[in-house]
Design a protein around this motif. Structure first.
Motif, PDB file in Angstrom:
ATOM      1  N   ILE A   1       0.858  -1.195   0.000  1.00  0.00           N
ATOM      2  CA  ILE A   1       0.000   0.000   0.000  1.00  0.00           C
ATOM      3  C   ILE A   1       0.887   1.236   0.000  1.00  0.00           C
ATOM      4  CG2 ILE A   1      -1.709   1.317   1.305  1.00  0.00           C
ATOM      5  CD1 ILE A   1      -2.701  -1.321   2.470  1.00  0.00           C
ATOM      6  N   LEU A   2       0.524   2.241  -0.797  1.00  0.00           N
ATOM      7  CA  LEU A   2       1.287   3.482  -0.828  1.00  0.00           C
ATOM      8  C   LEU A   2       1.142   4.227   0.504  1.00  0.00           C
ATOM      9  CD1 LEU A   2       2.928   5.310  -2.855  1.00  0.00           C
ATOM     10  CD2 LEU A   2       0.819   6.635  -3.059  1.00  0.00           C
ATOM     11  N   PRO A   3       2.255   4.602   1.129  1.00  0.00           N
ATOM     12  CA  PRO A   3       2.182   5.370   2.380  1.00  0.00           C
ATOM     13  C   PRO A   3       1.823   6.825   2.090  1.00  0.00           C
ATOM     14  CG  PRO A   3       4.476   5.020   1.767  1.00  0.00           C
ATOM     15  CD  PRO A   3       3.652   4.281   0.756  1.00  0.00           C
ATOM     16  N   GLY A   4       0.541   7.103   2.015  1.00  0.00           N
ATOM     17  CA  GLY A   4       0.065   8.422   1.608  1.00  0.00           C
ATOM     18  C   GLY A   4       0.352   9.501   2.630  1.00  0.00           C
ATOM     19  N   ILE A   5       0.686  10.691   2.133  1.00  0.00           N
ATOM     20  CA  ILE A   5       0.962  11.822   3.006  1.00  0.00           C
ATOM     21  C   ILE A   5      -0.341  12.406   3.537  1.00  0.00           C
ATOM     22  CG2 ILE A   5       1.946  14.157   3.045  1.00  0.00           C
ATOM     23  CD1 ILE A   5       3.894  12.775   0.783  1.00  0.00           C
TER      24      ILE A   5
END
Length: 353
Positions: free
Chosen positions: A252-256
């Motif tokens: 999963i993309l570690p979203g800001i």
């Protein structure tokens, strides 16, 4: 660092407020080259234009490419600011490490970013809801065929005055749960922001669009039973008072924006759980009414309320298809900080002027 500036001889004017997303670009772009002997060199701001690469360039054959996305915001006082840019820089370097691309030291990357945005700040629109979307990208361009770590690379930043990501604007969107294709698996490139992840998601996205849905909600790539993320955003659910978001497992993309939502919610006393969330648990919550709200979160859309989820042709309305109170509050608070309309108690913003 020394950044050479070559101004365009044919400046253009920014059009009105109807920008769409990523269709119009500012007059200049930043470029910098890398090779194994010199490291990063020839940093320059040049007129926006086409790139010239060798037909055997690494990026064309092996997908050696990463990118980022962040925004510049016009404050009420007319100034321009960024939102948590150091987080984008750190994620970009994590993505570069995964794809064996050269990293850029954080202090140099920040100087590059702020210098470029200062140069292009007049392209930051002031109409409500508009921003200057910033797209840094880095690609390998060795001029030979053969799979190996990159020895030559190019780093570019372009900027685009932008309106709403969704044509619907800030309204509840309809999402289809995808159970055929997968986006990424643990050990792969799911946590990296690279083009291949998005290319692999396009087929399912096209199917969803043909059925009238904005995006798909991905399941994990191994067991096909755990919720992961929406096509271009992370996802959060309010289930019986608890805020649940899939934990970062490497796929999963570690979203800001995800990180910002979590920190903001916890500061307000909400229980936020980063954990595995099974499809079965989500369907049960939608069926018995304990799923109170759902939203996507990402740089482009900030917070996007989800009004309907569809799985196996069964449609589940969320909060009566309306924007939830918490979703609205998150959107208002985040955008208030980003645009400088509200106090920034977290120190997230960086002023350009």
């Amino acid at each position: 660092m020394n950044i050479r500036v070559e101004n365009t001889q044919h400046p253009s004017s920014m059009p009105g407020s109807e920008f769409g997303f990523g269709r119009i670009f500012s007059d200049h772009m930043f470029m910098m080259d890398y090779n194994a002997n010199e490291g990063w060199h020839d940093a320059r701001i040049v007129p926006f234009g086409r790139l010239s690469i060798h037909p055997a360039s690494t990026v064309l054959h092996y997908g050696a490419e990463i990118f980022e996305g962040l925004k510049a915001y016009r404050r009420p006082d007319g100034g321009v600011q960024l939102f948590r840019p150091i987080e984008n820089i750190r994620r970009m370097n994590d993505s570069a490490e995964r794809l064996c691309l050269p990293q850029i030291p954080e202090d140099e990357a920040m100087e590059i970013l702020t210098t470029f945005i200062s140069h292009e700040k007049e392209w930051t629109p002031s109409a409500p809801g508009t921003t200057l979307y910033i797209r840094p990208f880095l690609f390998g361009n060795d001029e030979s065929l053969g799979v190996h770590a990159v020895k030559n690379a190019t780093f570019v930043i372009i900027a685009s005055p932008t309106g709403s990501y969704y044509k619907e604007g800030f309204k509840p969107v309809r999402i289809m749960i995808e159970d055929e294709d997968v986006r990424a698996v643990r050990g792969g490139t799911g946590y990296a922001k690279c083009g291949g992840n998005y290319a692999a998601s396009t087929r399912a996205g096209e199917r969803a669009e043909q059925m009238g849905y904005s995006q798909v909600l991905w399941l994990d790539g191994v067991e096909r039973k755990y919720i992961e993320e929406v096509g271009a955003m992370n996802v959060m659910f309010k289930i019986n008072g608890e805020i649940v978001t899939p934990k970062l497992t490497g796929s999963i993309l570690p979203g800001i924006t995800r990180k910002s939502c979590i920190e903001l919610l916890r500061s307000k006393g909400y229980k936020v759980s980063e954990r595995l969330l099974s499809l079965q648990e989500l369907v049960s919550a939608m069926t018995d009414g304990t799923l109170e709200e759902a939203w996507g979160c990402g740089t482009a859309a900030v917070v996007s309320p989800i009004g309907e989820l569809c799985y196996k042709d069964i449609k589940y309305a969320i909060n009566g298809g309306k924007i939830g109170e918490l979703t609205q509050s998150l959107y208002d608070t985040l955008t208030g900080i980003q645009f400088g309309r509200s106090e920034d108690p977290f120190g997230w913003t960086v002023r350009i002027d």
